[in-house]
Design an enzyme around this catalytic site. Sequence first.
Site: not given
Ligand code: NAD
Length: 499
Positions: A177, A384, A150, A282, A227, A174
């Site tokens: 959401e 985090e 997000f 991140c 994450s 994808k």
């Molecule tokens: P998230 O892991 O909740 O979601 C990321 C994606 O995974 C979304 O598209 C979501 O729909 C999908 N998703 C969520 N739960 C899922 C599940 N159980 N099964 C399958 N798919 C699922 O992450 P977020 O809250 O959207 O973003 C924040 C996180 O992203 C933080 O931990 C941040 O550090 C990380 N991030 C990392 C980087 C990097 O380059 N390392 C960059 C940006 C963000």
Amino acid sequence: MSDTLHHHIGGKKVAGASGRFGDVTNPATGEVARKVPLASAEEVREAIQIAAKAQKGWAAVTPQNRARVMYRFKALLEEHLEELASLASQEHGKTLSDAKGSVQRGIEVVEFACGIAQMLKGEFSENVGTGVDTISTRYPLGVVAGITPFNFPAMVPMWMFPVAIACGNAFILKPSEKVPSCSLRLAELLEEAGAPAGVLNVVNGDKVAVDTLLTDPGIAAISFVGSTPIAEYVYQTGTANGKRVQALGGAKNHMIVMPDADIDQAVDALMGAAFGSAGERCMAVSVAVAIGDKVGDALVGKLKPKVESLKIGPWNDPDADMGPLVTRAHYEKVKGYIDAGVAEGAELVVDGRGFSLQGYEDGNFLGGSIFDRVTPDMKIYKEEIFGPVLSIVRADDYETALNLVNDHEFGNGTAIFTRDGDAARDFTSRVQAGMVGVNVPIPVPVAFHSFGGWKRSLFGDHHMHGAEGVRFYTKLKAVTQRWPGGIRQGAEFVMPVLK
Ligand code: NAD
């Protein structure tokens, strides 16, 4: 914009057919701004089939002509920068100026993709044996998918699809959401730039869509950013299903402040890196490691009034330093970490929990917080937080600070602030992290270098964009050819060697 969003598949807006929808909220007010369809497995599979058909034709377009689409895309992105940034801001909550910067960083990846013909040139060796030449060439993988978080609604998708598509792949995106609108607009603009329908498809959804992408044999590779628990799951499931996967996860970025550092410069750097985008980056600095109590006291003394006077407002307030958190659930989670830090005995120097913005009482606004004397056994140090909370750890010396960074579960980014070249060189060489700053708090590599962390901040072998991106989205073929020209050597039964 309609209240209900759609998918973008095969060059068309496609209404969601699963009957399941998610809420996209306005973080400043808490109101539901629009509904996003959550795709069924069947809808995802249809998109994969459409992408597969488009990919065959697209791979046959010359790299130079694929690059020309990217040039036009870049021009359109610049024209629509304000629009894309405001879509990102409205759904994420970050300030418009911050969102503009992140869209610009995405455009820089498109600029890199404009040079794809150069990147795909391959290698040629004449006379690897007498009259024998070898050519190594990169080929696209087919249909590849990107799953994005997000916090960067435009930039993170643009880390992925411009490179993948320039390499000759078709792409299924994808997006999160929580912030789907930017991705839909990006797909429209890429088609306006000349990409054939079906080359970039946006399928909105949740776990159902992700699981289909991870298991469907029509997907050759997956790029994921999000994450750590989900990154690990995506990596394990995707690779178990025979796919190439790069899955970037969470972070806990430390910034070491040495006794010889310019403290005012370090304080300004910490303000932007810890509280910009409400800490939802991140590469945010969430831990400052002060070497010695003198540095610790100076940091706390100078940061406290600045954090207390942070300007916090909705995305379109031009004076705001930061906005609200993305959702109520995330707000509660971050607030819970502040409660936990207090319970664990960290010293709460600035408490953002009481912050409320007049006229936006239902928004997800949290003030900036600083904890001092945080120790490595605390939950607020280990996990985090992903919010506007800065932890200060006091270390007796540089070696202790370096060990802290190296012992942490995450290894995304890190920085050292110092005037000592020896210390900086030792740090850049020994630190266990993928992106390192020297007097640079958020060392996000430019588009023609590559982005990625170490340890549990990245699962897989390739970083994103730059040369690593091209390697990830292509497979290598080596052709060894002989044009005999009269050379006859008869049957050879031993392993051929260079002659
Ligand atoms: P998230 O892991 O909740 O979601 C990321 C994606 O995974 C979304 O598209 C979501 O729909 C999908 N998703 C969520 N739960 C899922 C599940 N159980 N099964 C399958 N798919 C699922 O992450 P977020 O809250 O959207 O973003 C924040 C996180 O992203 C933080 O931990 C941040 O550090 C990380 N991030 C990392 C980087 C990097 O380059 N390392 C960059 C940006 C963000």
